[in-house]
Write an enzyme that holds these catalytic residues in place. Structure first.
Site, PDB file in Angstrom:
ATOM      1  N   ASP A   1       0.783  -1.254   0.000  1.00 46.25           N
ATOM      2  CA  ASP A   1       0.000   0.000   0.000  1.00 46.25           C
ATOM      3  C   ASP A   1       0.813   1.302   0.000  1.00 46.25           C
ATOM      4  O   ASP A   1       0.491   2.237   0.745  1.00 46.25           O
ATOM      5  CB  ASP A   1      -0.978   0.007   1.190  1.00 46.25           C
ATOM      6  CG  ASP A   1      -1.996  -1.128   1.132  1.00 46.25           C
ATOM      7  OD1 ASP A   1      -1.989  -1.896   0.152  1.00 46.25           O
ATOM      8  OD2 ASP A   1      -2.806  -1.247   2.078  1.00 46.25           O
TER       9      ASP A   1
ATOM     10  N   LYS B   1      -6.792  -5.069  -3.059  1.00 44.05           N
ATOM     11  CA  LYS B   1      -7.541  -5.639  -1.939  1.00 44.05           C
ATOM     12  C   LYS B   1      -8.474  -4.598  -1.347  1.00 44.05           C
ATOM     13  O   LYS B   1      -8.285  -3.404  -1.558  1.00 44.05           O
ATOM     14  CB  LYS B   1      -6.564  -6.156  -0.877  1.00 44.05           C
ATOM     15  CG  LYS B   1      -5.691  -5.056  -0.320  1.00 44.05           C
ATOM     16  CD  LYS B   1      -4.700  -5.575   0.694  1.00 44.05           C
ATOM     17  CE  LYS B   1      -3.894  -4.442   1.281  1.00 44.05           C
ATOM     18  NZ  LYS B   1      -4.690  -3.439   1.992  1.00 44.05           N
TER      19      LYS B   1
ATOM     20  N   CYS C   1      -2.080  -2.778   7.765  1.00 43.29           N
ATOM     21  CA  CYS C   1      -1.992  -3.754   6.676  1.00 43.29           C
ATOM     22  C   CYS C   1      -0.708  -4.573   6.713  1.00 43.29           C
ATOM     23  O   CYS C   1      -0.725  -5.762   6.383  1.00 43.29           O
ATOM     24  CB  CYS C   1      -2.183  -3.057   5.334  1.00 43.29           C
ATOM     25  SG  CYS C   1      -3.900  -2.509   5.138  1.00 43.29           S
TER      26      CYS C   1
HETATM   27  C1  VGL Z   1      -4.806   0.575   5.653  1.00 45.13           C
HETATM   28  C2  VGL Z   1      -6.380   1.492   7.035  1.00 45.13           C
HETATM   29  C3  VGL Z   1      -7.362   1.306   6.079  1.00 45.13           C
HETATM   30  C4  VGL Z   1      -3.378   0.184   5.438  1.00 45.13           C
HETATM   31  C5  VGL Z   1      -5.767   0.361   4.690  1.00 45.13           C
HETATM   32  O1  VGL Z   1      -2.941   0.083   4.281  1.00 45.13           O
HETATM   33  O2  VGL Z   1      -2.651  -0.011   6.447  1.00 45.13           O
HETATM   34  N1  VGL Z   1      -5.120   1.131   6.812  1.00 45.13           N
HETATM   35  N2  VGL Z   1      -7.032   0.734   4.909  1.00 45.13           N
END
Ligand code: VGL
Ligand code: ZN
Length: 217
Positions: free
Chosen positions: A14, A117, A162
């Site tokens: 991410d 995802k 994540c």
């Molecule tokens: C994430 C919160 C919501 C992350 C993703 O990538 O850590 N955190 N969605």
């Protein structure tokens, strides 16, 4: 530490605009990890995997979808058995928007596969491996399994969300897990969660190291 690169995948979690400074769910210094990740990605791991948080605009994790709720409140999604606890977040990483794109400084040329995802409107997916029902696969376990990958080196955002869930799921799949401390940053909300998650990863068997320590074997 020596790592058998021919059986190892680098996972980049991410590294998207919304998790970097200026983004909707910015992680402090989130972009500082990018040079570290770019160097690792050039080292010759068997595969390089990047994930993208990739939500529909009415995603269940968005506080804006729940009247009266605010970001960082928690709800229970009762349509699952057992019910799934869900932290609510500001709208972020909406599929196809600039916020969902990889940060421009991330080298994507070495990336072999991209796993998107959090695509199910009614269920979140923190982990790169399973959605938050801890059952529905993203496909990554199958991908790595058919390639006989035994070790994952984890980097990215956010360390306490994540990256943490990806590390714990990787262990449960029988993979060896190495987390690169200078290749991750955390949200730490509520405060203390970063430290707590780090300790849990260590006691569960995640090896935490720095990018400098990583050597090919
Ligand atoms: C994430 C919160 C919501 C992350 C993703 O990538 O850590 N955190 N969605
Ligand atoms: Zn998300």
């Amino acid at each position: 530490m020596k790592i058998p690169f021919d059986k190892t995948a680098l996972i980049i979690v991410d590294v998207q605009n919304d998790f970097c400074p200026g983004g909707r769910l910015a992680v402090i210094d989130g972009d500082a990890i990018i040079p570290v990740i770019n160097s690792l990605a050039a080292m010759g791991f068997a595969r390089v995997v990047a994930t993208q948080d990739w939500h529909p605009e009415d995603h269940v994790s968005f506080a804006s979808k729940h009247p009266g709720k605010s970001p960082f409140d928690t709800i229970s999604i009762d349509s699952y058995d057992p019910p799934v606890d869900q932290v609510l977040w500001p709208d972020h990483c909406v599929a196809g928007t600039a916020g969902a794109e990889f940060h421009k400084d991330l080298h994507t040329k070495p990336v072999d596969v991209i796993i998107r995802k959090g695509v199910n409107p009614g269920l979140d997916s923190y982990s790169a491996f399973f959605e938050n029902d801890h059952t529905t696969p993203t496909g990554l376990a199958g991908y790595l399994g058919t390639l006989r990958i035994r070790t994952v080196v984890l980097t990215g955002l956010a360390m306490d969300v994540c990256v943490y869930y990806s590390a714990m799921d990787a262990l449960s799949l029988g993979l060896s897990v190495v987390l690169v401390e200078d290749g991750v940053r955390g949200i730490d909300t509520p405060q203390g969660s970063l430290r707590e998650k780090k300790e849990e990863m260590i006691s569960s068997g995640v090896v935490i190291t720095t990018s400098e320590e990583i050597e090919k074997s």
